[in-house]
Design a protein around this motif. Structure first.
Motif, PDB file in Angstrom:
ATOM      1  N   UNK A 135     -10.109 -13.099   4.830  1.00  8.07           N
ATOM      2  CA  UNK A 135     -10.698 -12.197   5.820  1.00  8.07           C
ATOM      3  C   UNK A 135      -9.859 -10.935   5.973  1.00  8.07           C
ATOM      4  N   UNK A 136      -8.556 -11.093   6.055  1.00  7.98           N
ATOM      5  CA  UNK A 136      -7.685  -9.926   6.191  1.00  7.98           C
ATOM      6  C   UNK A 136      -7.731  -9.046   4.951  1.00  7.98           C
ATOM      7  N   UNK A 137      -7.816  -9.640   3.784  1.00  7.28           N
ATOM      8  CA  UNK A 137      -7.902  -8.856   2.553  1.00  7.28           C
ATOM      9  C   UNK A 137      -9.187  -8.040   2.508  1.00  7.28           C
ATOM     10  N   UNK A 138     -10.282  -8.655   2.872  1.00  5.30           N
ATOM     11  CA  UNK A 138     -11.565  -7.947   2.887  1.00  5.30           C
ATOM     12  C   UNK A 138     -11.535  -6.829   3.925  1.00  5.30           C
ATOM     13  N   UNK A 139     -10.936  -7.103   5.074  1.00  2.00           N
ATOM     14  CA  UNK A 139     -10.833  -6.100   6.126  1.00  2.00           C
ATOM     15  C   UNK A 139      -9.961  -4.927   5.682  1.00  2.00           C
ATOM     16  N   UNK A 140      -8.896  -5.213   4.961  1.00  3.84           N
ATOM     17  CA  UNK A 140      -8.024  -4.148   4.475  1.00  3.84           C
ATOM     18  C   UNK A 140      -8.673  -3.319   3.368  1.00  3.84           C
ATOM     19  N   UNK A 141      -9.702  -3.837   2.761  1.00  6.65           N
ATOM     20  CA  UNK A 141     -10.488  -3.043   1.812  1.00  6.65           C
ATOM     21  C   UNK A 141     -11.488  -2.167   2.568  1.00  6.65           C
ATOM     22  N   UNK A 142     -12.084  -2.726   3.610  1.00  9.01           N
ATOM     23  CA  UNK A 142     -13.137  -2.029   4.327  1.00  9.01           C
ATOM     24  C   UNK A 142     -12.676  -0.896   5.221  1.00  9.01           C
ATOM     25  N   UNK A 143     -11.578  -1.080   5.918  1.00 10.16           N
ATOM     26  CA  UNK A 143     -11.141  -0.057   6.868  1.00 10.16           C
ATOM     27  C   UNK A 143     -10.766   1.271   6.219  1.00 10.16           C
ATOM     28  N   UNK A 144      -9.996   1.286   5.136  1.00  9.67           N
ATOM     29  CA  UNK A 144      -9.736   2.584   4.489  1.00  9.67           C
ATOM     30  C   UNK A 144     -11.003   3.243   3.938  1.00  9.67           C
TER      31      UNK A 144
END
Length: 86
Positions: free
Chosen positions: A64-73
């Protein structure tokens, strides 16, 4: 983000930059919310958390954190490029 930039340069359409990065960002946010269980009620979330092991929970949150770190930038680039091109 680099792929979206290269596509927009290749096609000479810089509006594609914020469109592609925006879509990737929104899809990433929805996927991360699905993996955290944000769309289920409290009872179901509690039962799901009780039935999974600590290792499974840790791996799910890492994903989840990895996907979120892709999405936010991507969302940040989409927002900035939208206002710069307007």
């Amino acid at each position: 983000m680099v792929v979206a930039f290269l596509i927009s340069v290749f096609l000479s359409d810089f509006t594609l930059l914020y469109k592609i990065t925006g879509v990737v960002g929104i899809i990433s946010l929805v996927l991360s919310a699905l993996f955290t269980g944000a769309f289920v009620d409290g009872d179901r979330l509690g039962r799901n958390l009780q039935s999974e092991s600590k290792e499974d929970r840790k791996q799910r949150f890492l994903l989840t954190n990895s996907i979120l770190l892709i999405g936010l930038p991507n969302l940040l680039i989409a927002t900035v490029s939208y206002f710069l091109m307007k």
